[in-house]
Design an enzyme around this catalytic site. Structure first.
Site, PDB file in Angstrom:
ATOM      1  N   LYS A  13     -35.289  24.509 -19.983  1.00  0.00           N
ATOM      2  CA  LYS A  13     -34.994  24.349 -21.420  1.00  0.00           C
ATOM      3  C   LYS A  13     -36.274  24.434 -22.248  1.00  0.00           C
ATOM      4  CE  LYS A  13     -33.252  20.232 -20.897  1.00  0.00           C
ATOM      5  NZ  LYS A  13     -33.387  20.082 -19.435  1.00  0.00           N
ATOM      6  N   ARG A  88     -28.182  14.326 -25.246  1.00  0.00           N
ATOM      7  CA  ARG A  88     -27.990  14.151 -23.811  1.00  0.00           C
ATOM      8  C   ARG A  88     -26.750  13.309 -23.531  1.00  0.00           C
ATOM      9  NH1 ARG A  88     -33.795  14.869 -22.329  1.00  0.00           N
ATOM     10  NH2 ARG A  88     -33.906  15.303 -20.103  1.00  0.00           N
ATOM     11  N   ARG A 127     -43.623  21.536 -11.001  1.00  0.00           N
ATOM     12  CA  ARG A 127     -43.962  21.541 -12.432  1.00  0.00           C
ATOM     13  C   ARG A 127     -45.263  20.776 -12.670  1.00  0.00           C
ATOM     14  NH1 ARG A 127     -39.731  19.938 -17.042  1.00  0.00           N
ATOM     15  NH2 ARG A 127     -39.446  18.036 -15.841  1.00  0.00           N
ATOM     16  N   ARG A 160     -45.686  14.993 -13.698  1.00  0.00           N
ATOM     17  CA  ARG A 160     -45.136  13.887 -14.493  1.00  0.00           C
ATOM     18  C   ARG A 160     -44.616  12.784 -13.577  1.00  0.00           C
ATOM     19  NH1 ARG A 160     -41.080  16.811 -18.668  1.00  0.00           N
ATOM     20  NH2 ARG A 160     -39.786  15.061 -18.023  1.00  0.00           N
ATOM     21  N   ARG A 171     -32.381  11.451 -11.946  1.00  0.00           N
ATOM     22  CA  ARG A 171     -32.194  12.168 -13.219  1.00  0.00           C
ATOM     23  C   ARG A 171     -31.066  13.186 -13.112  1.00  0.00           C
ATOM     24  NH1 ARG A 171     -37.796  14.546 -14.519  1.00  0.00           N
ATOM     25  NH2 ARG A 171     -36.897  15.075 -16.532  1.00  0.00           N
TER      26      ARG A 171
HETATM   27  P1  ADP Z   1     -36.798  21.529 -18.648  1.00  0.00           P
HETATM   28  O1  ADP Z   1     -37.417  21.571 -20.020  1.00  0.00           O
HETATM   29  O2  ADP Z   1     -35.380  22.021 -18.625  1.00  0.00           O
HETATM   30  O3  ADP Z   1     -36.943  20.186 -17.981  1.00  0.00           O
HETATM   31  P2  ADP Z   1     -39.031  23.296 -17.893  1.00  0.00           P
HETATM   32  O4  ADP Z   1     -38.969  24.360 -18.948  1.00  0.00           O
HETATM   33  O5  ADP Z   1     -40.142  22.305 -17.988  1.00  0.00           O
HETATM   34  O6  ADP Z   1     -37.591  22.561 -17.738  1.00  0.00           O
HETATM   35  O7  ADP Z   1     -39.087  24.040 -16.478  1.00  0.00           O
HETATM   36  C1  ADP Z   1     -39.146  23.296 -15.247  1.00  0.00           C
HETATM   37  C2  ADP Z   1     -40.141  23.966 -14.278  1.00  0.00           C
HETATM   38  O8  ADP Z   1     -39.625  25.248 -13.860  1.00  0.00           O
HETATM   39  C3  ADP Z   1     -41.498  24.261 -14.915  1.00  0.00           C
HETATM   40  O9  ADP Z   1     -42.497  24.061 -13.938  1.00  0.00           O
HETATM   41  C4  ADP Z   1     -41.403  25.726 -15.344  1.00  0.00           C
HETATM   42  O10 ADP Z   1     -42.682  26.338 -15.381  1.00  0.00           O
HETATM   43  C5  ADP Z   1     -40.499  26.323 -14.257  1.00  0.00           C
HETATM   44  N1  ADP Z   1     -39.610  27.378 -14.748  1.00  0.00           N
HETATM   45  C6  ADP Z   1     -39.023  27.490 -15.979  1.00  0.00           C
HETATM   46  N2  ADP Z   1     -38.236  28.587 -16.050  1.00  0.00           N
HETATM   47  C7  ADP Z   1     -38.294  29.183 -14.822  1.00  0.00           C
HETATM   48  C8  ADP Z   1     -37.681  30.344 -14.235  1.00  0.00           C
HETATM   49  N3  ADP Z   1     -36.820  31.109 -14.925  1.00  0.00           N
HETATM   50  N4  ADP Z   1     -37.975  30.610 -12.944  1.00  0.00           N
HETATM   51  C9  ADP Z   1     -38.820  29.817 -12.244  1.00  0.00           C
HETATM   52  N5  ADP Z   1     -39.424  28.721 -12.713  1.00  0.00           N
HETATM   53  C10 ADP Z   1     -39.176  28.390 -13.991  1.00  0.00           C
HETATM   54  P1  AMP Z   2     -37.371  15.580 -20.801  1.00  0.00           P
HETATM   55  O1  AMP Z   2     -38.792  15.794 -21.175  1.00  0.00           O
HETATM   56  O2  AMP Z   2     -36.409  16.241 -21.753  1.00  0.00           O
HETATM   57  O3  AMP Z   2     -37.083  15.942 -19.356  1.00  0.00           O
HETATM   58  O4  AMP Z   2     -37.090  14.011 -20.942  1.00  0.00           O
HETATM   59  C1  AMP Z   2     -37.781  13.070 -20.140  1.00  0.00           C
HETATM   60  C2  AMP Z   2     -37.086  11.714 -20.213  1.00  0.00           C
HETATM   61  O5  AMP Z   2     -37.107  11.227 -21.570  1.00  0.00           O
HETATM   62  C3  AMP Z   2     -35.606  11.694 -19.811  1.00  0.00           C
HETATM   63  O6  AMP Z   2     -35.421  11.595 -18.415  1.00  0.00           O
HETATM   64  C4  AMP Z   2     -35.131  10.435 -20.564  1.00  0.00           C
HETATM   65  O7  AMP Z   2     -35.523   9.254 -19.914  1.00  0.00           O
HETATM   66  C5  AMP Z   2     -35.913  10.525 -21.878  1.00  0.00           C
HETATM   67  N1  AMP Z   2     -35.157  11.300 -22.897  1.00  0.00           N
HETATM   68  C6  AMP Z   2     -35.520  12.480 -23.469  1.00  0.00           C
HETATM   69  N2  AMP Z   2     -34.584  12.898 -24.343  1.00  0.00           N
HETATM   70  C7  AMP Z   2     -33.594  11.948 -24.338  1.00  0.00           C
HETATM   71  C8  AMP Z   2     -32.341  11.804 -24.990  1.00  0.00           C
HETATM   72  N3  AMP Z   2     -31.908  12.735 -25.853  1.00  0.00           N
HETATM   73  N4  AMP Z   2     -31.600  10.709 -24.727  1.00  0.00           N
HETATM   74  C9  AMP Z   2     -32.031   9.767 -23.867  1.00  0.00           C
HETATM   75  N5  AMP Z   2     -33.172   9.849 -23.187  1.00  0.00           N
HETATM   76  C10 AMP Z   2     -33.970  10.924 -23.413  1.00  0.00           C
END
Ligand code: ADP
Ligand code: AMP
Length: 213
Positions: A13, A88, A127, A160, A171
């Site tokens: 995302k 969420r 990541r 992280r 999660r």
């Molecule tokens: P989210 O915001 O949904 O938690 P991220 O955008 O941080 O996810 O992506 C999660 C991990 O996967 C990161 O390390 C990112 O660089 C990697 N990633 C994102 N898109 C792709 C893809 N299409 N293929 C492989 N790895 C990806």
């Molecule tokens: P993210 O960076 O989007 O993966 O979010 C990391 C963490 O932040 C999640 O696992 C939740 O604990 C908290 N968080 C982020 N966005 C929300 C939301 N919209 N509602 C509740 N918790 C959130």
């Protein structure tokens, strides 16, 4: 244009939201990034949020909704925004809809980046996030030019706390229980679009821009 990114944690995302924000000239708003900035600054909000985040739980709706509504009321959101990680829960989606309806406005697209759980666990372990600017990398798929260092700002890259395998499993189960029902919620509103998130990130982006136009 108001866009919501849906998908499991680690589906991509944030990666896609950043590219959308750049292409369409709208802000990328990540509630997770807002919480992490507060944790880094040691604010009371950050202290409260950290307790939930480290356990893989959601931060309570009351807290999350307030910071989101404050953020989207800012001037730079006038022409739209892309929300990453919000809503969420169904109550969060309802609050956003209500706030927009009061302004005679609405969400235009909810984009579900679809990735099966098996791929997610691998992605999260790889990541790496920048401690300063929040840029994300993947040790195999999106490596930084210099190991452990952010290409954009030169700061340190870290795994992280909530990307450790035990927390990722938690999660994912929280996602299935509390967030996945949003897929039906936005399907009913006729704005849900699903893209395959398992392909190369530029191909995911192409599928998204084909939808957004
Ligand atoms: P989210 O915001 O949904 O938690 P991220 O955008 O941080 O996810 O992506 C999660 C991990 O996967 C990161 O390390 C990112 O660089 C990697 N990633 C994102 N898109 C792709 C893809 N299409 N293929 C492989 N790895 C990806
Ligand atoms: P993210 O960076 O989007 O993966 O979010 C990391 C963490 O932040 C999640 O696992 C939740 O604990 C908290 N968080 C982020 N966005 C929300 C939301 N919209 N509602 C509740 N918790 C959130």
């Amino acid at each position: 244009m108001k866009i919501i990114m849906l998908g499991a944690p680690g589906a991509g995302k944030g990666t896609q939201a950043k590219m959308i924000a750049e292409k369409y000239g709208i802000p990328h708003i990540s509630t997770g990034d807002i919480f992490r900035a507060n944790i880094k600054e040691g604010t009371p909000l950050g202290k409260e949020a950290k307790g939930y985040m480290d356990k893989g739980q959601l931060v309570p709706d009351e807290l999350t909704v307030k910071i989101l509504l404050d953020r989207v009321a800012k001037d730079d959101c006038k022409n739209g925004y892309v929300l990453d990680g919000f809503p969420r829960t169904i109550p969060q989606a309802e609050v956003l809809d209500k706030a927009l309806t009061e302004l005679n406005d609405k969400v235009d697209f909810a984009i579900d980046v679809d990735v099966p759980d098996e791929n997610i666990v691998k992605r999260m372990g790889g990541r790496r996030a920048c401690v300063t600017c929040g840029a994300t990398y993947h040790i195999e798929h999106v490596p930084p030019k210099k190991e452990g260092i952010c290409d954009k700002c030169g700061s340190e890259l870290i795994l992280r706390d909530d990307d450790k395998p035990e927390t990722v499993q938690k999660r994912l189960s929280v996602y299935h229980e509390q967030t996945q029902p949003l897929i039906e919620y936005y399907t009913k509103k006729n704005i849900l679009k699903t893209v395959d998130g398992t392909v190369d990130m530029m191909d995911v982006f192409k599928a998204i821009t084909d939808i957004l136009g």
